[in-house]
Design an enzyme around this catalytic site. Sequence first.
Site, PDB file in Angstrom:
ATOM      1  N   PHE A   1       0.810  -1.226   0.000  1.00  0.00           N
ATOM      2  CA  PHE A   1       0.000   0.000   0.000  1.00  0.00           C
ATOM      3  C   PHE A   1       0.842   1.274   0.000  1.00  0.00           C
ATOM      4  CE2 PHE A   1      -2.232  -3.360   2.403  1.00  0.00           C
ATOM      5  CZ  PHE A   1      -3.229  -3.633   1.476  1.00  0.00           C
ATOM      6  N   ASP A   2       0.282   2.287  -0.666  1.00  0.00           N
ATOM      7  CA  ASP A   2       0.893   3.620  -0.658  1.00  0.00           C
ATOM      8  C   ASP A   2       0.125   4.583   0.233  1.00  0.00           C
ATOM      9  OD1 ASP A   2       2.627   2.698  -2.670  1.00  0.00           O
ATOM     10  OD2 ASP A   2       1.117   3.170  -4.198  1.00  0.00           O
ATOM     11  N   VAL A   3      -1.138   4.248   0.497  1.00  0.00           N
ATOM     12  CA  VAL A   3      -2.024   5.155   1.247  1.00  0.00           C
ATOM     13  C   VAL A   3      -2.711   4.378   2.371  1.00  0.00           C
ATOM     14  CG1 VAL A   3      -4.054   6.659   1.062  1.00  0.00           C
ATOM     15  CG2 VAL A   3      -2.476   6.477  -0.869  1.00  0.00           C
TER      16      VAL A   3
ATOM     17  N   GLN B   1       1.307   7.754   2.320  1.00  0.00           N
ATOM     18  CA  GLN B   1       0.386   8.866   2.617  1.00  0.00           C
ATOM     19  C   GLN B   1      -0.541   8.412   3.729  1.00  0.00           C
ATOM     20  OE1 GLN B   1      -0.859  12.050   0.611  1.00  0.00           O
ATOM     21  NE2 GLN B   1      -1.767  12.218   2.652  1.00  0.00           N
TER      22      GLN B   1
ATOM     23  N   ARG C   1      -4.003   0.366  -4.157  1.00  0.00           N
ATOM     24  CA  ARG C   1      -2.808   0.571  -3.328  1.00  0.00           C
ATOM     25  C   ARG C   1      -3.161   1.333  -2.040  1.00  0.00           C
ATOM     26  NH1 ARG C   1       1.806  -1.910  -3.853  1.00  0.00           N
ATOM     27  NH2 ARG C   1       2.905  -0.031  -3.169  1.00  0.00           N
TER      28      ARG C   1
END
Lengths: 306, 306
Positions: B21-23, B55, B248
């Site tokens: 994951f990015d968020v 994020q 993501r």
Amino acid sequence: MTVPRYLTGDGAGIEEFLSKFDVFLFDCDGVLWSGDHLFPGTVETLDLLRSKGKQVVFVTNNSTKSRADYKKKLETLGIPATTEEIFSSSYSASIYISRILTLPPTKRKVFVLGETGIEQELRSENVPFIGGTDPAFRRDITPQDYKLIAAGDESLLDPEVGVVLVGLDFHLNYLKLALAYHYIRRGAVFLATNIDSTLPNSGTLFPGAGSMSAPLILMVGKEPVSLGKPNQAMMDAIEGKFRFDRSRACMVGDRANTDIRFGLEGKLGGTLGVLTGVSSKEEFVDGPIRPAAYLDKLSDLLQGAK
Amino acid sequence: MTVPRYLTGDGAGIEEFLSKFDVFLFDCDGVLWSGDHLFPGTVETLDLLRSKGKQVVFVTNNSTKSRADYKKKLETLGIPATTEEIFSSSYSASIYISRILTLPPTKRKVFVLGETGIEQELRSENVPFIGGTDPAFRRDITPQDYKLIAAGDESLLDPEVGVVLVGLDFHLNYLKLALAYHYIRRGAVFLATNIDSTLPNSGTLFPGAGSMSAPLILMVGKEPVSLGKPNQAMMDAIEGKFRFDRSRACMVGDRANTDIRFGLEGKLGGTLGVLTGVSSKEEFVDGPIRPAAYLDKLSDLLQGAK
């Protein structure tokens, strides 16, 4: 389903219909008057029924007025009435609490969301209460209140409260809702004078008593016992007071789904619809809930007078 | 249904999970803190995620606070945050009104039932409004009000109002309910910041924003569009702002039926449950709504740090 008998202009039919009943229960707004406008012939029609020895009872879901207040309203409109002829949802609730509910001696107090009519009727049945019109509850909630309520502090949560009674409250606020919610969570019986969503005024609609219980129903996940039409708890209370023979009683009203339903589910001998209020002729004749008979207007009963 | 992966103590599993994951969208109360108590390790866990370039977004249904207010609350608890990282239901509602709803130019005003948080966010989106914290609406209804409302008088019913937005209002009263009802009857769009029935405070529950819309729902017979979790209108607004790849993104929360459901219905790449709030291990493992993974507590993510 049978077709309701249309009695307007049918003098013999009216005579026959009236002869079947000793007691007439009247819904008021939409039957006797509309708003502040008394329908012509209302007084004469009530006089006729009384002169024939019929008991008349004015049945109202309006919980903001006591029976004494309601008598004044009737008189202001020009309708002679005695307090004994009036049966309001606040009186119905008071009788239910004092004579039907069995509360432990330490839990006899009522927390009231409502106006002076409820308070007067609770006093008339010697039911102790808090809340209502007490200015102490007409204020904003404070940070301290949250802590005291969470701690069950007796300065805010009276340990003797065993009933929450919700009627129409023109001074509803967050603090009162929070207290009512916590009383019910702590085991208080949840009652409503009535659950009408709206209240007619000035030819339109405003929030009714049901709008006061709606937040509580959502929060606690259960419905209150309602002491107003069409709930049969009210019919039981009326019968308890007047001790009439249901087969010799007739409910008169303008709304199929409240008044007529109230009479039908109460197994009264008859129901009479009038077309001066909410329900239409089509609703009475073709709808799922039909009166035994109907009239254009209540005063058409005078056509049967001998 | 798949069994959620239990990540506490599973360093390799945590690393693998985070890498997907990015968020990370965070529910706050019950995840980062409880009431006024910050969970140990919350700050370090958020630092870890940020240091890995993730994020973080704080998602809250609390409509009484603006994002700026909420940032202050986070900082008071010791959590560094920027206003841009915060997404509240009042902000969500403001975006929905300004960017998604298509209102006629003469019907762009919002009648607000709620507190200053809603007002600040409406201002941030240049949405005109009335009501809210205006003292003119914090008064009893008068006999004159009924007549003016019935007549549709512009002194009480602003003809430019095209939206009724209902959030948590600690100053709810009969007049505001009556006005909101009449605006909706006259065609205003019925919106709610969120429909949570209750609001946690001081370790217990108090009336929530849903309790403010409950009377209106009963009166008008329809539900509002809710701009809070778990409604996807809020997810759409979050995506509209952060423009992330849903596959993501991971929703982190303590409640299966709101937080986890919000992530699952939003088709996010993942959902992560924590056991420091409402839902139990049994609910996450055997319930109808299950996260992809769960932890005893959020700070267990630190066990995966290299």
